[in-house]
Motif scaffolding. Structure first.
Motif, PDB file in Angstrom:
ATOM      1  N   GLY A   1     -15.340  -7.152  22.228  1.00 27.88           N
ATOM      2  CA  GLY A   1     -15.510  -8.620  21.631  1.00 27.88           C
ATOM      3  C   GLY A   1     -16.157  -8.394  20.490  1.00 27.88           C
ATOM      4  O   GLY A   1     -16.926  -8.032  19.840  1.00 27.88           O
ATOM      5  N   VAL A   2     -17.098 -10.048  20.314  1.00 27.58           N
ATOM      6  CA  VAL A   2     -17.842  -9.902  19.384  1.00 27.58           C
ATOM      7  C   VAL A   2     -18.898 -10.642  20.284  1.00 27.58           C
ATOM      8  O   VAL A   2     -18.249 -11.520  21.161  1.00 27.58           O
ATOM      9  CB  VAL A   2     -17.193 -10.691  18.495  1.00 27.58           C
ATOM     10  CG1 VAL A   2     -16.708 -10.243  17.639  1.00 27.58           C
ATOM     11  CG2 VAL A   2     -17.241 -12.153  18.615  1.00 27.58           C
ATOM     12  N   GLU A   3     -20.114  -9.953  20.576  1.00 23.28           N
ATOM     13  CA  GLU A   3     -21.387 -10.729  20.368  1.00 23.28           C
ATOM     14  C   GLU A   3     -22.536 -11.709  19.419  1.00 23.28           C
ATOM     15  O   GLU A   3     -22.603 -10.588  18.507  1.00 23.28           O
ATOM     16  CB  GLU A   3     -22.178 -10.278  21.300  1.00 23.28           C
ATOM     17  CG  GLU A   3     -21.800  -9.590  23.152  1.00 23.28           C
ATOM     18  CD  GLU A   3     -22.401  -9.307  23.432  1.00 23.28           C
ATOM     19  OE1 GLU A   3     -23.660  -8.666  23.239  1.00 23.28           O
ATOM     20  OE2 GLU A   3     -22.113  -8.201  25.040  1.00 23.28           O
ATOM     21  N   PRO A   4     -23.315 -12.875  19.546  1.00 21.22           N
ATOM     22  CA  PRO A   4     -24.397 -13.089  19.050  1.00 21.22           C
ATOM     23  C   PRO A   4     -25.387 -12.115  18.392  1.00 21.22           C
ATOM     24  O   PRO A   4     -25.843 -11.508  19.536  1.00 21.22           O
ATOM     25  CB  PRO A   4     -24.556 -14.575  18.739  1.00 21.22           C
ATOM     26  CG  PRO A   4     -23.524 -14.904  20.062  1.00 21.22           C
ATOM     27  CD  PRO A   4     -23.120 -13.620  20.914  1.00 21.22           C
ATOM     28  N   THR A   5     -25.575 -11.625  17.488  1.00 16.27           N
ATOM     29  CA  THR A   5     -26.928 -11.190  16.857  1.00 16.27           C
ATOM     30  C   THR A   5     -28.410 -12.681  16.838  1.00 16.27           C
ATOM     31  O   THR A   5     -28.117 -13.728  17.171  1.00 16.27           O
ATOM     32  CB  THR A   5     -26.842  -9.964  15.339  1.00 16.27           C
ATOM     33  OG1 THR A   5     -26.840 -11.853  14.541  1.00 16.27           O
ATOM     34  CG2 THR A   5     -26.271 -10.082  14.880  1.00 16.27           C
ATOM     35  N   PRO A   6     -29.628 -12.258  17.058  1.00 17.87           N
ATOM     36  CA  PRO A   6     -30.740 -12.731  17.149  1.00 17.87           C
ATOM     37  C   PRO A   6     -30.090 -13.637  15.501  1.00 17.87           C
ATOM     38  O   PRO A   6     -30.876 -15.301  15.646  1.00 17.87           O
ATOM     39  CB  PRO A   6     -31.527 -12.367  16.970  1.00 17.87           C
ATOM     40  CG  PRO A   6     -31.307 -10.691  17.125  1.00 17.87           C
ATOM     41  CD  PRO A   6     -30.240 -10.570  16.687  1.00 17.87           C
TER      42      PRO A   6
END
Length: 320
Positions: A56-61
């Motif tokens: 899936g996806v994960e937020p960057t900083p």
């Protein structure tokens, strides 16, 4: 391009869903369209907001920063809408539901139990969407389901009440299926079948089915996702799929409903409401209407009527 509220909403939905595919379904757009929109948002923001991976996806900083600001802005807009509604006279009671069997008869029950009250009922595919919109002030109350141990997170300021604490999911299959003549079916007998799943999968249903099938010694093929009820039934009647179903579901031509041995997958039905928008008396009326709509379907299948009558401790409680 300037960022608009719809762009902020999209970023939040992607983060909540954990994948572009699930977020697209909840937003009602195609995955390619959402991917293109995300690229445009990232160009305005100045960099990638999410890291894409196999899971899936994960937020960057940068994504975390944009998400924090987006949630603040959306929260303020929700508060504005809710505040404006609170002071507006004659506003209808807004009820959101997932597509439970009882929804078909719910409007009639609401008209009977809450005579004179203007009510707007909307059906959503996602329990997560329902509860988020309840917290945002877009719904005053929501009716939803949970499967096995899954619990839908509720926003602050809400109260929930369980209508039905336990109902055993059964299987719908073609009337011409080799197992259609059995009174009860063991889950292991369904290994190798193609399963129909709901458009949204955030009630714990797919996870419960996969876990139950694993105990039965196989991995189910969750192949089809069809939102249209008639197409759903037609696909099953043709013998191309089977599906889990509430035991209160009505007859559909060319199909049969059969209970599963040992009741491996259990559901429950709950009502939640915003305490600031729904007074206790009105919440009780909503509950009664939903209960009567459910009870009207208990006799749709003889096997469930027998199961239900043998368990009075599960029956809804109606205040005098």
């Amino acid at each position: 391009m300037q960022l608009e509220l719809r762009h902020l909403e999209a970023v939040c939905r992607i983060a909540e869903a954990g994948s572009l595919g699930r977020a697209a379904g909840r937003l009602g757009v195609s995955q390619p369209a959402l991917s293109a929109q995300l690229r445009r948002i990232e160009r305005v923001a100045g960099g990638e907001l999410f890291l894409r991976g196999r899971n899936g996806v994960e937020p960057t900083p940068l994504g975390e920063f944009v998400l924090s600001k987006a949630r603040l802005v959306l929260g303020e807009m929700d508060a504005l809408a809710a505040g404006a509604r609170a002071v507006a006279p004659g506003t209808p009671l807004r009820l959101g539901c997932i597509l439970l069997v009882l929804v078909d008869g719910l409007l009639g029950q609401l008209e009977r139990v809450m005579a004179g009250q203007d009510i707007a009922v909307t059906v959503e595919h996602s329990a997560t969407t329902l509860t988020r919109q309840l917290g945002a002030g877009r719904y005053d109350a929501v009716l939803y389901g949970e499967v096995n141990e899954h619990e839908v997170a509720l926003p602050e300021g809400t109260t929930a009440r369980t209508l039905v604490p336990k109902e055993p999911f059964c299987v719908r299959l073609s009337a011409a299926h080799p197992l259609a003549g059995k009174e009860r079916i063991a889950l292991a007998e369904l290994a190798g079948e193609d399963w129909m799943t709901l458009v949204e999968d955030d009630d714990g249903g797919p996870e419960a089915l996969v876990a139950a099938c694993a105990k039965a010694g196989f991995t189910p093929s969750l192949r089809h996702r069809v939102a249209d009820r008639k197409m759903h039934y037609d696909l099953i009647a043709s013998g191309r799929a089977i599906s889990m179903s509430q035991p209160t579901a009505p007859y559909a031509e060319g199909t049969v409903l059969r209970p599963l041995e040992g009741d491996p997958v259990l559901g429950r039905i709950r009502l939640a409401w915003n305490r600031a928008a729904v007074p206790a008396r009105q919440a009780e009326q909503l509950y009664r209407a939903a209960v009567h709509a459910y009870l009207a379907n208990v006799g749709n299948n003889a096997f469930y009527r027998e199961w239900w009558d043998a368990r009075p401790e599960l029956h809804p409680v109606l205040d005098a």
